[in-house]
Design a protein around this motif. Sequence first.
Motif, PDB file in Angstrom:
ATOM      1  N   ASP A 110      -7.182   9.727  -9.728  1.00 38.06           N
ATOM      2  CA  ASP A 110      -6.961   8.920  -8.582  1.00 38.06           C
ATOM      3  C   ASP A 110      -5.376   9.572  -7.958  1.00 38.06           C
ATOM      4  O   ASP A 110      -4.977   9.051  -6.953  1.00 38.06           O
ATOM      5  N   ARG A 111      -4.662  10.101  -8.893  1.00 38.02           N
ATOM      6  CA  ARG A 111      -3.268  10.704  -8.196  1.00 38.02           C
ATOM      7  C   ARG A 111      -3.529  11.956  -8.199  1.00 38.02           C
ATOM      8  O   ARG A 111      -2.372  12.525  -7.309  1.00 38.02           O
TER       9      ARG A 111
ATOM     10  N   THR B   2       3.394   7.056  -6.831  1.00 34.47           N
ATOM     11  CA  THR B   2       3.257   5.765  -6.601  1.00 34.47           C
ATOM     12  C   THR B   2       2.367   5.509  -5.151  1.00 34.47           C
ATOM     13  O   THR B   2       2.231   6.629  -4.442  1.00 34.47           O
ATOM     14  N   PRO B   3       2.126   4.161  -4.611  1.00 30.97           N
ATOM     15  CA  PRO B   3       1.521   4.112  -3.529  1.00 30.97           C
ATOM     16  C   PRO B   3       2.345   4.522  -2.282  1.00 30.97           C
ATOM     17  O   PRO B   3       1.828   4.853  -1.187  1.00 30.97           O
TER      18      PRO B   3
ATOM     19  N   ASP C 286       6.776  13.208   0.230  1.00 29.15           N
ATOM     20  CA  ASP C 286       6.649  12.185   1.319  1.00 29.15           C
ATOM     21  C   ASP C 286       6.740  10.757   0.728  1.00 29.15           C
ATOM     22  O   ASP C 286       6.422  10.525  -0.429  1.00 29.15           O
ATOM     23  N   TYR C 287       7.581  10.126   1.340  1.00 34.20           N
ATOM     24  CA  TYR C 287       8.000   8.595   0.823  1.00 34.20           C
ATOM     25  C   TYR C 287       7.846   7.597   1.978  1.00 34.20           C
ATOM     26  O   TYR C 287       8.607   7.665   3.095  1.00 34.20           O
ATOM     27  N   GLU C 288       7.177   6.655   1.692  1.00 34.28           N
ATOM     28  CA  GLU C 288       7.059   5.462   2.516  1.00 34.28           C
ATOM     29  C   GLU C 288       8.364   4.312   2.546  1.00 34.28           C
ATOM     30  O   GLU C 288       8.234   3.554   1.445  1.00 34.28           O
ATOM     31  N   ILE C 289       9.307   4.524   3.307  1.00 33.47           N
ATOM     32  CA  ILE C 289      10.478   3.493   2.973  1.00 33.47           C
ATOM     33  C   ILE C 289       9.903   2.223   3.229  1.00 33.47           C
ATOM     34  O   ILE C 289      10.317   1.120   2.404  1.00 33.47           O
ATOM     35  N   VAL C 290       9.309   1.781   4.293  1.00 35.14           N
ATOM     36  CA  VAL C 290       8.739   0.630   4.765  1.00 35.14           C
ATOM     37  C   VAL C 290       7.483   0.837   5.216  1.00 35.14           C
ATOM     38  O   VAL C 290       7.105   1.939   5.771  1.00 35.14           O
ATOM     39  N   GLU C 291       6.394  -0.013   5.597  1.00 34.85           N
ATOM     40  CA  GLU C 291       5.412   0.321   6.133  1.00 34.85           C
ATOM     41  C   GLU C 291       5.667   0.792   7.680  1.00 34.85           C
ATOM     42  O   GLU C 291       6.489   0.211   8.435  1.00 34.85           O
TER      43      GLU C 291
END
Length: 372
Positions: free
Chosen positions: A248-249, A300-301, A334-339
């Motif tokens: 999954d990861r 992480t997600p 890659d990092y999602e700071i907020v949506e």
Amino acid sequence: MVAVAAKLDECAKAADPIVVPEPEPMEYVRVCDVYGAGFFYIPGTETCLKISGMVRYQIGYSDGDFGDSEGWDKYARGELNIDARSETEYGTLGAWIKLRGTSGNDSAYTVNAGDPDFDLAPGLNDGDAYSHGVTSSGVNLQQAVISLGGLSMGMSDSIWDTGLHGEQDRGFFPYSRVHFIGYNFAAGNGVTFAVMLEEADDNYDWTPNVVGKVGIAQGWGSADLYAAYDATAEEFAIKGIVKANLTDRFFIQGLAQYESGVSFYSANPFDGIATVTYGGVAVMPGAEWSLAGVIGFKATPKLTASIGAAYYSEVGHNVVFTDTDAWNVGTTIDYEIVENFNAKLAVNYTQFDTPAGDADQFHGFLRFQRDF
């Protein structure tokens, strides 16, 4: 008596009821959920419309033995997408428009432009150059596509323009917009076929380029095989890309490409580092064989990290260059700071092995992007 009669007539008129006109019925925008989130019906029609886009700010760098310059390079970009769809007896009728605007900085004017006997403006200031700010800007029609069922036509990126996760697809077809007409077919169970007639030049001949793809995508991953024939260069290229979801990861990807000669579909190991010219014309030098691979980890997600490498054999096909190989290695985070607000960090190292010796370059960027 006349005055009394007139007064009575006025009183009668004043007693008539006042008629208030009915307000026009309001037509609210209806949500269209047939094609996914974000679509709405254009009022008075059965056409669904979606407006989306992105805003990007990128800080890049380059330092090493080659390249147009060394130091920081920055740019800002905005894109606006318009997606219109409706159903017909022949399938979905679609129209896609992408508008793109990009602004960057011009290079500084140097006081001593590589020539010790030449001074551009001696005594102008205490520094070595004169900067001109954000001056290189442009807005263009990036994509314009009409589709009906599996048939599509217009201007867009070639279907050859696919690569690997992160930045290991650098160098694999960086300049890809073409005029095209083609057909996509979904055979079921994740199997797809596509063939496109692409035009990448103007008034040269009557023969378009031909690009085909066959692919499969399932839970374990995906596999795609591409073939392209450049009718202008009279050369061909083939490419295969495989992705496997180990867990999954964890995932891995691999790419292999072969070219018969320099063409529109050639690889470019110099992508983003330097401009390559041959006979006074900017070209993608190509490489007889190109191999690349990536290992990715979804920590992480919100956080995904990857490391990859690529190798290019016979860069320039012994025409643009002689006995030259190249390789690079890099990492992308890659990092999602907020949506809908993401950051990407890429760090790469590229080396060219030539008969005259080795040349290398560090390059990368930090990118912030807001999608909507």
